[in-house]
Scaffold this motif. Structure first.
Motif, PDB file in Angstrom:
ATOM      1  N   ARG A  10      10.742  -2.868 -15.202  1.00 29.66           N
ATOM      2  CA  ARG A  10      12.183  -2.597 -15.045  1.00 29.66           C
ATOM      3  C   ARG A  10      12.939  -3.824 -14.519  1.00 29.66           C
ATOM      4  NH1 ARG A  10       9.111   1.683 -14.522  1.00 29.66           N
ATOM      5  NH2 ARG A  10       9.786   3.700 -15.271  1.00 29.66           N
ATOM      6  N   ASN A  11      12.241  -4.956 -14.492  1.00 28.64           N
ATOM      7  CA  ASN A  11      12.823  -6.205 -13.993  1.00 28.64           C
ATOM      8  C   ASN A  11      13.354  -6.062 -12.574  1.00 28.64           C
ATOM      9  OD1 ASN A  11      12.502  -8.080 -16.257  1.00 28.64           O
ATOM     10  ND2 ASN A  11      13.711  -6.521 -17.326  1.00 28.64           N
ATOM     11  N   LEU A  12      12.559  -5.403 -11.731  1.00 27.17           N
ATOM     12  CA  LEU A  12      12.903  -5.204 -10.327  1.00 27.17           C
ATOM     13  C   LEU A  12      11.822  -5.795  -9.442  1.00 27.17           C
ATOM     14  CD1 LEU A  12      14.014  -1.463 -10.457  1.00 27.17           C
ATOM     15  CD2 LEU A  12      15.523  -3.459 -10.252  1.00 27.17           C
ATOM     16  N   SER A  50       0.839  -1.204   0.000  1.00 28.08           N
ATOM     17  CA  SER A  50       0.000   0.000   0.000  1.00 28.08           C
ATOM     18  C   SER A  50       0.870   1.248   0.000  1.00 28.08           C
ATOM     19  CB  SER A  50      -0.931   0.011   1.213  1.00 28.08           C
ATOM     20  OG  SER A  50      -1.850  -1.054   1.142  1.00 28.08           O
ATOM     21  N   MET A  51       1.981   1.200   0.713  1.00 28.16           N
ATOM     22  CA  MET A  51       2.910   2.329   0.747  1.00 28.16           C
ATOM     23  C   MET A  51       3.529   2.556  -0.633  1.00 28.16           C
ATOM     24  SD  MET A  51       6.161   2.807   3.241  1.00 28.16           S
ATOM     25  CE  MET A  51       7.025   4.348   3.384  1.00 28.16           C
ATOM     26  N   LEU A  52       3.935   1.476  -1.291  1.00 30.87           N
ATOM     27  CA  LEU A  52       4.487   1.616  -2.643  1.00 30.87           C
ATOM     28  C   LEU A  52       3.464   2.299  -3.551  1.00 30.87           C
ATOM     29  CD1 LEU A  52       6.303  -1.801  -3.214  1.00 30.87           C
ATOM     30  CD2 LEU A  52       7.350   0.440  -2.871  1.00 30.87           C
ATOM     31  N   GLN A  53       2.218   1.840  -3.482  1.00 27.64           N
ATOM     32  CA  GLN A  53       1.170   2.424  -4.313  1.00 27.64           C
ATOM     33  C   GLN A  53       0.957   3.899  -3.976  1.00 27.64           C
ATOM     34  OE1 GLN A  53      -2.630   0.444  -3.995  1.00 27.64           O
ATOM     35  NE2 GLN A  53      -3.192   1.077  -6.053  1.00 27.64           N
ATOM     36  N   ALA A  55       3.487  -3.247 -11.502  1.00 24.11           N
ATOM     37  CA  ALA A  55       3.786  -3.298 -12.942  1.00 24.11           C
ATOM     38  C   ALA A  55       4.998  -2.434 -13.289  1.00 24.11           C
ATOM     39  CB  ALA A  55       2.564  -2.859 -13.747  1.00 24.11           C
ATOM     40  N   ASP A  56       5.152  -1.283 -12.600  1.00 25.22           N
ATOM     41  CA  ASP A  56       6.308  -0.409 -12.847  1.00 25.22           C
ATOM     42  C   ASP A  56       7.608  -1.126 -12.502  1.00 25.22           C
ATOM     43  OD1 ASP A  56       4.517   1.681 -13.493  1.00 25.22           O
ATOM     44  OD2 ASP A  56       4.502   2.399 -11.420  1.00 25.22           O
TER      45      ASP A  56
END
Length: 140
Positions: A52-54, A37-40, A47-48
């Protein structure tokens, strides 16, 4: 360190064990939910990262159980990234009951993996800063 990000989670009946309190493993799920939720909230979608293959990885997690939670209890789950030098960072989280009582403390070490190389990236902070639409959410 920035202000903690937080998300509300209500304990669901099916998450409880035979004693009627929240199953120990579900605390980890609440912490994981708060991290995603924090990332969002910071503008980083799964998907981002995949484009970037991360991928964020948990390298170590410690849970300190302080008070039991029961079905229907409303909790606040906080999340703070603590940046250091190198390939890893700390994530400090608190699960609080509605009255402010600390139910659990979750502390972990994370990294950001290059999914092609299967190795941690050298400076995860810079990757988060570059990806985030709101880097201040991550204390950047």
């Amino acid at each position: 360190m920035s202000e903690p990000f937080s998300v509300t989670v209500v304990v669901r009946g099916y998450e409880t064990d035979t004693q009627g309190h929240l199953n120990q493993a579900v605390y980890l799920q609440y912490a994981e939910h708060a991290r995603w939720s924090m990332l969002q909230a910071g503008g980083i979608r799964q998907a981002d990262l995949l484009e970037r293959n991360l991928g964020p990885v948990a390298l170590e997690v410690t849970v300190r159980y302080r008070r039991e939670l029961r079905a229907g209890d409303e909790t606040e789950v906080t999340c703070v990234f603590v940046w250091g030098e190198g390939k890893t960072f700390r994530i400090e989280q608190i699960i609080r009951m509605a009255d402010g009582t600390v139910a659990a403390e979750v502390s972990g070490v994370g990294g950001l993996m290059d999914l092609r190389r299967r190795k941690l990236v050298a400076d995860p902070r810079e990757h988060f800063r570059a990806l985030a639409k709101a880097p201040e959410v991550f204390g950047l």
